[in-house]
Write a protein that holds these residues in place. Structure first.
Motif, PDB file in Angstrom:
ATOM      1  N   LYS A 292      -6.964  17.500   9.119  1.00 33.88           N
ATOM      2  CA  LYS A 292      -6.824  16.661   7.924  1.00 33.88           C
ATOM      3  C   LYS A 292      -7.536  15.323   8.114  1.00 33.88           C
ATOM      4  CE  LYS A 292      -2.358  18.593   6.501  1.00 33.88           C
ATOM      5  NZ  LYS A 292      -0.927  18.287   6.219  1.00 33.88           N
ATOM      6  N   ILE A 293      -7.382  14.735   9.295  1.00 29.98           N
ATOM      7  CA  ILE A 293      -8.001  13.429   9.581  1.00 29.98           C
ATOM      8  C   ILE A 293      -9.509  13.510   9.448  1.00 29.98           C
ATOM      9  CG2 ILE A 293      -8.469  11.761  11.417  1.00 29.98           C
ATOM     10  CD1 ILE A 293      -5.614  12.199  12.394  1.00 29.98           C
ATOM     11  N   HIS A 294     -10.109  14.554  10.016  1.00 26.58           N
ATOM     12  CA  HIS A 294     -11.573  14.684   9.988  1.00 26.58           C
ATOM     13  C   HIS A 294     -12.090  14.917   8.575  1.00 26.58           C
ATOM     14  CE1 HIS A 294     -11.290  15.993  14.465  1.00 26.58           C
ATOM     15  NE2 HIS A 294     -11.312  14.680  14.330  1.00 26.58           N
ATOM     16  N   LYS A 295     -11.279  15.560   7.742  1.00 21.60           N
ATOM     17  CA  LYS A 295     -11.657  15.765   6.346  1.00 21.60           C
ATOM     18  C   LYS A 295     -11.800  14.424   5.631  1.00 21.60           C
ATOM     19  CE  LYS A 295     -10.027  17.878   2.032  1.00 21.60           C
ATOM     20  NZ  LYS A 295      -8.928  18.658   1.392  1.00 21.60           N
ATOM     21  N   TYR A 296     -10.833  13.534   5.804  1.00 20.48           N
ATOM     22  CA  TYR A 296     -10.889  12.211   5.183  1.00 20.48           C
ATOM     23  C   TYR A 296     -12.007  11.361   5.793  1.00 20.48           C
ATOM     24  CZ  TYR A 296      -6.473  12.977   2.729  1.00 20.48           C
ATOM     25  OH  TYR A 296      -5.500  13.460   1.886  1.00 20.48           O
ATOM     26  N   MET A 297     -12.243  11.521   7.088  1.00 21.39           N
ATOM     27  CA  MET A 297     -13.287  10.751   7.760  1.00 21.39           C
ATOM     28  C   MET A 297     -14.673  11.110   7.221  1.00 21.39           C
ATOM     29  SD  MET A 297     -11.901  10.740  11.705  1.00 21.39           S
ATOM     30  CE  MET A 297     -13.351   9.924  12.361  1.00 21.39           C
ATOM     31  N   ARG A 298     -14.891  12.395   6.917  1.00 17.84           N
ATOM     32  CA  ARG A 298     -16.186  12.822   6.369  1.00 17.84           C
ATOM     33  C   ARG A 298     -16.450  12.193   5.006  1.00 17.84           C
ATOM     34  NH1 ARG A 298     -14.677  17.790   8.748  1.00 17.84           N
ATOM     35  NH2 ARG A 298     -13.793  18.531   6.772  1.00 17.84           N
TER      36      ARG A 298
ATOM     37  N   ALA B 220     -19.063  -3.396   3.869  1.00 16.89           N
ATOM     38  CA  ALA B 220     -17.846  -2.644   3.534  1.00 16.89           C
ATOM     39  C   ALA B 220     -17.357  -3.132   2.170  1.00 16.89           C
ATOM     40  CB  ALA B 220     -16.779  -2.855   4.601  1.00 16.89           C
ATOM     41  N   GLU B 221     -17.682  -2.398   1.125  1.00 20.10           N
ATOM     42  CA  GLU B 221     -17.316  -2.802  -0.237  1.00 20.10           C
ATOM     43  C   GLU B 221     -15.872  -2.395  -0.529  1.00 20.10           C
ATOM     44  OE1 GLU B 221     -18.594  -4.744  -2.151  1.00 20.10           O
ATOM     45  OE2 GLU B 221     -20.740  -4.838  -1.789  1.00 20.10           O
ATOM     46  N   MET B 222     -14.942  -3.275  -0.140  1.00 22.32           N
ATOM     47  CA  MET B 222     -13.521  -3.020  -0.343  1.00 22.32           C
ATOM     48  C   MET B 222     -12.901  -4.165  -1.136  1.00 22.32           C
ATOM     49  SD  MET B 222     -12.450  -1.411   3.341  1.00 22.32           S
ATOM     50  CE  MET B 222     -13.474  -2.487   4.331  1.00 22.32           C
ATOM     51  N   ILE B 223     -11.968  -3.821  -1.992  1.00 25.00           N
ATOM     52  CA  ILE B 223     -11.365  -4.789  -2.902  1.00 25.00           C
ATOM     53  C   ILE B 223      -9.840  -4.662  -2.880  1.00 25.00           C
ATOM     54  CG2 ILE B 223     -11.016  -5.249  -5.348  1.00 25.00           C
ATOM     55  CD1 ILE B 223     -13.470  -6.511  -4.549  1.00 25.00           C
ATOM     56  N   PRO B 224      -9.105  -5.784  -2.798  1.00 22.18           N
ATOM     57  CA  PRO B 224      -7.635  -5.718  -2.896  1.00 22.18           C
ATOM     58  C   PRO B 224      -7.194  -5.148  -4.248  1.00 22.18           C
ATOM     59  CG  PRO B 224      -8.335  -7.837  -2.005  1.00 22.18           C
ATOM     60  CD  PRO B 224      -9.576  -7.143  -2.491  1.00 22.18           C
ATOM     61  N   ALA B 225      -6.146  -4.349  -4.225  1.00 23.75           N
ATOM     62  CA  ALA B 225      -5.695  -3.649  -5.429  1.00 23.75           C
ATOM     63  C   ALA B 225      -5.328  -4.602  -6.563  1.00 23.75           C
ATOM     64  CB  ALA B 225      -4.493  -2.765  -5.084  1.00 23.75           C
ATOM     65  N   ASP B 226      -4.562  -5.664  -6.266  1.00 21.29           N
ATOM     66  CA  ASP B 226      -4.102  -6.561  -7.332  1.00 21.29           C
ATOM     67  C   ASP B 226      -5.245  -7.366  -7.935  1.00 21.29           C
ATOM     68  OD1 ASP B 226      -4.208  -7.714  -4.785  1.00 21.29           O
ATOM     69  OD2 ASP B 226      -2.846  -9.330  -5.304  1.00 21.29           O
TER      70      ASP B 226
ATOM     71  N   ILE C 128       0.864  -1.180   0.000  1.00 21.59           N
ATOM     72  CA  ILE C 128       0.000   0.000   0.000  1.00 21.59           C
ATOM     73  C   ILE C 128       0.902   1.231   0.000  1.00 21.59           C
ATOM     74  CG2 ILE C 128      -0.166   0.076   2.525  1.00 21.59           C
ATOM     75  CD1 ILE C 128      -3.057   0.907   0.130  1.00 21.59           C
ATOM     76  N   ASP C 129       0.505   2.286  -0.710  1.00 24.16           N
ATOM     77  CA  ASP C 129       1.353   3.483  -0.783  1.00 24.16           C
ATOM     78  C   ASP C 129       0.600   4.757  -0.414  1.00 24.16           C
ATOM     79  OD1 ASP C 129      -0.295   3.745  -2.953  1.00 24.16           O
ATOM     80  OD2 ASP C 129       1.289   4.335  -4.350  1.00 24.16           O
ATOM     81  N   ASN C 130      -0.585   4.621   0.220  1.00 26.58           N
ATOM     82  CA  ASN C 130      -1.333   5.814   0.616  1.00 26.58           C
ATOM     83  C   ASN C 130      -2.175   5.512   1.849  1.00 26.58           C
ATOM     84  OD1 ASN C 130      -4.383   5.270  -0.217  1.00 26.58           O
ATOM     85  ND2 ASN C 130      -3.079   4.429  -1.846  1.00 26.58           N
ATOM     86  N   VAL C 131      -2.712   6.551   2.468  1.00 27.89           N
ATOM     87  CA  VAL C 131      -3.520   6.376   3.678  1.00 27.89           C
ATOM     88  C   VAL C 131      -4.925   6.947   3.477  1.00 27.89           C
ATOM     89  CG1 VAL C 131      -1.564   6.326   5.263  1.00 27.89           C
ATOM     90  CG2 VAL C 131      -2.586   8.527   4.641  1.00 27.89           C
ATOM     91  N   SER C 132      -5.406   6.945   2.251  1.00 30.37           N
ATOM     92  CA  SER C 132      -6.747   7.446   1.978  1.00 30.37           C
ATOM     93  C   SER C 132      -7.777   6.344   2.193  1.00 30.37           C
ATOM     94  CB  SER C 132      -6.832   7.960   0.533  1.00 30.37           C
ATOM     95  OG  SER C 132      -6.540   6.918  -0.386  1.00 30.37           O
ATOM     96  N   GLY C 133      -9.050   6.747   2.348  1.00 33.08           N
ATOM     97  CA  GLY C 133     -10.144   5.782   2.497  1.00 33.08           C
ATOM     98  C   GLY C 133     -10.040   4.953   3.762  1.00 33.08           C
ATOM     99  N   PRO C 134     -10.477   3.693   3.693  1.00 30.71           N
ATOM    100  CA  PRO C 134     -10.464   2.818   4.868  1.00 30.71           C
ATOM    101  C   PRO C 134      -9.074   2.574   5.437  1.00 30.71           C
ATOM    102  CG  PRO C 134     -11.813   1.890   3.105  1.00 30.71           C
ATOM    103  CD  PRO C 134     -11.067   3.038   2.511  1.00 30.71           C
TER     104      PRO C 134
END
Length: 280
Positions: A155-161, A43-49, A14-20
């Motif tokens: 910044k954290i609360h912005k991503y949480m919203r 929780a509709e999440m999918i592995p990148a590869d 993983i190279d970012n901390v966005s989303g979940p």
């Protein structure tokens, strides 16, 4: 929502901390202590590869059937084939594996309160995020250091919203074309371009995610795990001590209020009784 890789190029990459992923990172360092989620929502999440493998496979399918239909086919690739992951389960698994693999970057221990009610969430943000941040930033300023927590929480609360929009609603997708596509692949291609979410083992995958965050985001090496566990144990003791102290102060405050109200009531009753005797 695309998150850490399952197998390629490396497990848990993983190279970012966005989303979940941001919630995992924030919870791992002890900064995020409340989440606005509905524990029962999917929780509709999918592995990148796996997402990339599915995309490559759709290109192959289109090339083989480009003149079959006038309308272009729609491929909805999502996680809920047979083994649905809820937001509540996502947090539980993240904490289960996170506590076994704490990071040396942690500022506090794992502590999370989830709620689907937005106004209660705002209250928790005030109590669990903003109030401690104000206290710590004030202490930093007094000691001549730069305040940083309030800015960080902004910044954290912005991503949480942004994430809350998806974590408090259920989404229904039809993935018939993806299921048919998977059945079309040969056994060899299924191994090379694996993207099946049938009976997906979320427990194992979340362990991979936590390992990946520790390695690629926190840059912690495996040899630091014993030291990180000892450090986390001390933070847990400190956390519980503060929590019980605050709870004790709260009870003491209630006692004083009750005692004061009872005293006022008794004095008022005594005065009325004295006036009644005087009048007679």
């Amino acid at each position: 929502m695309v998150i850490s890789s399952f197998r390629e190029p490396l497990s848990g990459w993983i190279d970012n901390v966005s989303g979940p992923t941001g919630a995992l990172v924030g919870g791992g360092v002890g900064l995020i202590r409340t989440l606005n989620i509905d524990r029962d929502c999917t929780a509709e999440m999918i592995p990148a590869d796996l997402t990339i493998n599915a995309l490559i496979s759709t290109a192959w399918d289109i090339a083989n059937n480009k003149n079959a239909d006038d309308e272009p086919p729609i491929y909805n690739y999502h996680s809920s084939w047979t083994n649905r992951l809820t937001w509540g389960k996502y947090v539980e698994l993240a904490f289960k594996h996170g506590k076994k693999l704490p990071s040396m970057q942690s500022l506090w221990c794992y502590s999370m309160t989830e709620t689907k009610y937005i106004y209660f969430h705002y209250f928790l943000i005030l109590v669990l995020h903003m109030l401690p941040a104000i206290i710590i930033d004030t202490a930093l300023l007094v000691t001549g250091k730069k305040a940083k927590l309030l800015k960080m929480y902004k910044k954290i609360h912005k991503y949480m919203r942004v994430t809350a929009y998806f974590s408090t609603k259920n989404w229904n997708f039809r993935n018939n074309n993806v299921l048919k596509l998977w059945d079309k692949l040969s056994e060899e291609d299924k191994e090379i371009f694996f993207f099946s979410m049938k009976d997906f083992d979320w427990d194992t995958y979340m362990n991979i995610c936590v390992h990946g965050i520790r390695r690629f985001i926190f840059k912690d090496t495996l040899d630091t795990i014993p030291k990180a566990k000892k450090r986390m144990s001390r933070l847990v003791i400190l956390h519980k001590s503060i929590k019980y102290a605050v709870f004790a102060l709260f009870l003491w405050g209630l006692y004083l209020i009750f005692y004061y109200a009872l005293s006022m009531s008794s004095n008022s009753s005594y005065s009325l009784f004295s006036e009644s005797i005087t009048v007679r």
